[in-house]
Design a protein around this motif. Structure first.
Motif, PDB file in Angstrom:
ATOM      1  N   TYR A  30      12.653 -33.451 -10.195  1.00 40.83           N
ATOM      2  CA  TYR A  30      12.938 -32.129 -10.068  1.00 40.83           C
ATOM      3  C   TYR A  30      11.561 -31.327  -9.812  1.00 40.83           C
ATOM      4  N   HIS A  31      11.964 -30.412  -9.022  1.00 38.17           N
ATOM      5  CA  HIS A  31      10.835 -29.160  -9.031  1.00 38.17           C
ATOM      6  C   HIS A  31      11.031 -28.429 -10.402  1.00 38.17           C
ATOM      7  N   MET A  32       9.876 -27.675 -10.769  1.00 32.45           N
ATOM      8  CA  MET A  32       9.955 -26.825 -11.940  1.00 32.45           C
ATOM      9  C   MET A  32       9.662 -25.577 -11.837  1.00 32.45           C
ATOM     10  N   GLY A  33      10.243 -24.565 -12.519  1.00 28.05           N
ATOM     11  CA  GLY A  33       9.593 -23.289 -12.411  1.00 28.05           C
ATOM     12  C   GLY A  33       9.622 -22.838 -13.822  1.00 28.05           C
ATOM     13  N   TRP A  34       8.698 -21.558 -14.192  1.00 33.31           N
ATOM     14  CA  TRP A  34       8.616 -20.838 -15.179  1.00 33.31           C
ATOM     15  C   TRP A  34       9.039 -19.436 -14.731  1.00 33.31           C
ATOM     16  N   PHE A  35       9.897 -18.894 -15.587  1.00 30.21           N
ATOM     17  CA  PHE A  35      10.280 -17.500 -15.272  1.00 30.21           C
ATOM     18  C   PHE A  35      10.031 -16.652 -16.783  1.00 30.21           C
ATOM     19  N   ARG A  36       9.988 -15.418 -16.631  1.00 30.78           N
ATOM     20  CA  ARG A  36       9.794 -14.537 -17.830  1.00 30.78           C
ATOM     21  C   ARG A  36      10.837 -13.354 -17.691  1.00 30.78           C
ATOM     22  N   GLN A  37      11.110 -12.802 -19.064  1.00 29.39           N
ATOM     23  CA  GLN A  37      11.859 -11.703 -19.182  1.00 29.39           C
ATOM     24  C   GLN A  37      11.360 -10.738 -20.129  1.00 29.39           C
ATOM     25  N   ALA A  38      10.581  -9.650 -19.765  1.00 31.22           N
ATOM     26  CA  ALA A  38      10.312  -8.475 -20.539  1.00 31.22           C
ATOM     27  C   ALA A  38      11.456  -7.790 -21.046  1.00 31.22           C
ATOM     28  N   GLU A  42      14.642  -7.569 -15.926  1.00 27.85           N
ATOM     29  CA  GLU A  42      15.360  -8.525 -15.191  1.00 27.85           C
ATOM     30  C   GLU A  42      14.314  -9.561 -15.208  1.00 27.85           C
ATOM     31  N   ARG A  43      14.913 -10.793 -15.396  1.00 29.28           N
ATOM     32  CA  ARG A  43      14.143 -12.151 -15.355  1.00 29.28           C
ATOM     33  C   ARG A  43      13.431 -12.246 -14.141  1.00 29.28           C
ATOM     34  N   GLU A  44      12.239 -12.738 -14.147  1.00 31.22           N
ATOM     35  CA  GLU A  44      11.210 -12.631 -12.828  1.00 31.22           C
ATOM     36  C   GLU A  44      10.628 -14.077 -12.821  1.00 31.22           C
ATOM     37  N   PHE A  45      10.493 -14.542 -11.559  1.00 32.14           N
ATOM     38  CA  PHE A  45       9.720 -15.755 -11.247  1.00 32.14           C
ATOM     39  C   PHE A  45       8.216 -15.258 -11.722  1.00 32.14           C
ATOM     40  N   VAL A  46       7.591 -16.378 -12.235  1.00 30.05           N
ATOM     41  CA  VAL A  46       6.266 -16.510 -12.611  1.00 30.05           C
ATOM     42  C   VAL A  46       5.432 -17.659 -12.020  1.00 30.05           C
ATOM     43  N   SER A  47       6.005 -18.833 -12.052  1.00 27.49           N
ATOM     44  CA  SER A  47       5.094 -19.911 -11.431  1.00 27.49           C
ATOM     45  C   SER A  47       6.210 -21.009 -11.186  1.00 27.49           C
ATOM     46  N   GLY A  48       5.994 -21.998 -10.092  1.00 21.74           N
ATOM     47  CA  GLY A  48       6.676 -22.974  -9.855  1.00 21.74           C
ATOM     48  C   GLY A  48       5.753 -24.388  -9.531  1.00 21.74           C
ATOM     49  N   ILE A  49       6.314 -25.607  -9.588  1.00 23.59           N
ATOM     50  CA  ILE A  49       5.562 -26.647  -9.068  1.00 23.59           C
ATOM     51  C   ILE A  49       6.608 -27.683  -8.597  1.00 23.59           C
ATOM     52  N   GLU A  86       1.012  -6.428 -20.362  1.00 16.35           N
ATOM     53  CA  GLU A  86       2.170  -6.662 -19.404  1.00 16.35           C
ATOM     54  C   GLU A  86       2.474  -7.976 -19.017  1.00 16.35           C
ATOM     55  N   ASP A  87       2.205  -9.170 -19.849  1.00 13.33           N
ATOM     56  CA  ASP A  87       2.513 -10.365 -19.821  1.00 13.33           C
ATOM     57  C   ASP A  87       3.604 -10.534 -20.763  1.00 13.33           C
ATOM     58  N   THR A  88       3.633  -9.627 -21.735  1.00  6.46           N
ATOM     59  CA  THR A  88       4.526  -9.680 -23.024  1.00  6.46           C
ATOM     60  C   THR A  88       6.105 -10.041 -22.447  1.00  6.46           C
ATOM     61  N   ALA A  89       6.637 -11.260 -22.770  1.00  2.00           N
ATOM     62  CA  ALA A  89       8.048 -11.482 -22.298  1.00  2.00           C
ATOM     63  C   ALA A  89       8.350 -12.663 -23.031  1.00  2.00           C
ATOM     64  N   ILE A  90       9.947 -13.105 -22.851  1.00  4.98           N
ATOM     65  CA  ILE A  90      10.044 -14.366 -23.172  1.00  4.98           C
ATOM     66  C   ILE A  90       9.881 -15.224 -22.249  1.00  4.98           C
ATOM     67  N   TYR A  91       9.304 -16.392 -21.999  1.00  2.00           N
ATOM     68  CA  TYR A  91       9.408 -17.447 -20.995  1.00  2.00           C
ATOM     69  C   TYR A  91      10.153 -18.239 -20.863  1.00  2.00           C
ATOM     70  N   TYR A  92      10.847 -18.714 -20.029  1.00  2.00           N
ATOM     71  CA  TYR A  92      11.638 -19.852 -19.827  1.00  2.00           C
ATOM     72  C   TYR A  92      11.331 -20.580 -18.819  1.00  2.00           C
ATOM     73  N   CYS A  93      11.440 -22.026 -19.009  1.00  2.00           N
ATOM     74  CA  CYS A  93      11.242 -22.967 -17.744  1.00  2.00           C
ATOM     75  C   CYS A  93      12.515 -23.671 -17.356  1.00  2.00           C
ATOM     76  N   ALA A  94      12.568 -23.976 -16.051  1.00  2.00           N
ATOM     77  CA  ALA A  94      13.883 -24.323 -15.650  1.00  2.00           C
ATOM     78  C   ALA A  94      13.805 -25.410 -14.445  1.00  2.00           C
ATOM     79  N   THR A  95      14.831 -26.091 -14.331  1.00  2.00           N
ATOM     80  CA  THR A  95      14.774 -27.253 -13.377  1.00  2.00           C
ATOM     81  C   THR A  95      15.399 -26.776 -12.030  1.00  2.00           C
TER      82      THR A  95
END
Length: 124
Positions: A30-38, A42-49, A86-95
Motif C-alpha cells: 500500500y501507498h500510505m498517506g497522512w491527512f489532518r483536520q483542524a 476540511e480534512r487536508e492532505f499532509v504527506s504521502g509515501i 497552525e499545525d494543530t489538528a487531528i492527524y489521520y493515516c490512510a492506505t
C-alpha cells in the motif's frame, strides 16, 4: 486496521513523531498517506509515501515534516519538526485505494482505510 499514535500538546517550535501501525493487511503493498483536520476546517492532505518510498508533501509542511515507512514493522511515521500553532489538528493515516499514486496522492478518494486519528495541539 490502522492505529495512529504520538499526538499531544506541545509548544511551538518543538518536534513530534506520529506513528501509524497497520494490521490485517499486506502493508508493503500500500501507498500510505497522512491527512489532518483542524477545527472547523476540511480534512487536508499532509504527506504521502509510495510503496517504492517516493514521498510527497503539502507546501505548508514541506521543509518541516518527514514521512517514512518501515515495512518490517508495518508502520508509517510522520516526523514533525518546528511545529506551529497552525499545525494543530487531528492527524489521520490512510492506505491507498489504487495502484496508481503519483497523480492522486492528495485526493481523499484515493484512500480506502483510515485510522482513528491522533490529536496534535501546538500552543504559541
Amino acid at each position: 486496521q490502522l492505529q495512529a499514535s504520538g499526538g499531544g500538546l506541545v509548544q511551538a517550535g518543538v518536534s513530534l513523531r506520529l506513528s501509524c501501525a497497520a494490521s490485517g493487511l499486506t502493508f508493503r503493498g500500500y501507498h500510505m498517506g497522512w491527512f489532518r483536520q483542524a477545527p472547523g476546517k476540511e480534512r487536508e492532505f499532509v504527506s504521502g509515501i509510495s510503496r517504492s518510498q517516493i514521498t510527497y508533501y503539502t507546501d505548508a509542511v514541506k521543509d518541516r515534516f518527514v514521512i517514512s515507512r518501515d515495512n518490517a514493522k508495518n508502520t508509517v511515521y510522520l516526523q514533525m519538526n518546528s511545529l506551529k500553532p497552525e499545525d494543530t489538528a487531528i492527524y489521520y493515516c490512510a492506505t491507498s485505494r489504487w495502484a496508481s499514486y503519483s497523480a492522486y496522492h492528495e485526493n481523499m478518494d484515493a484512500y480506502a482505510n483510515w485510522g482513528q486519528g491522533t490529536l496534535v495541539t501546538v500552543s504559541s
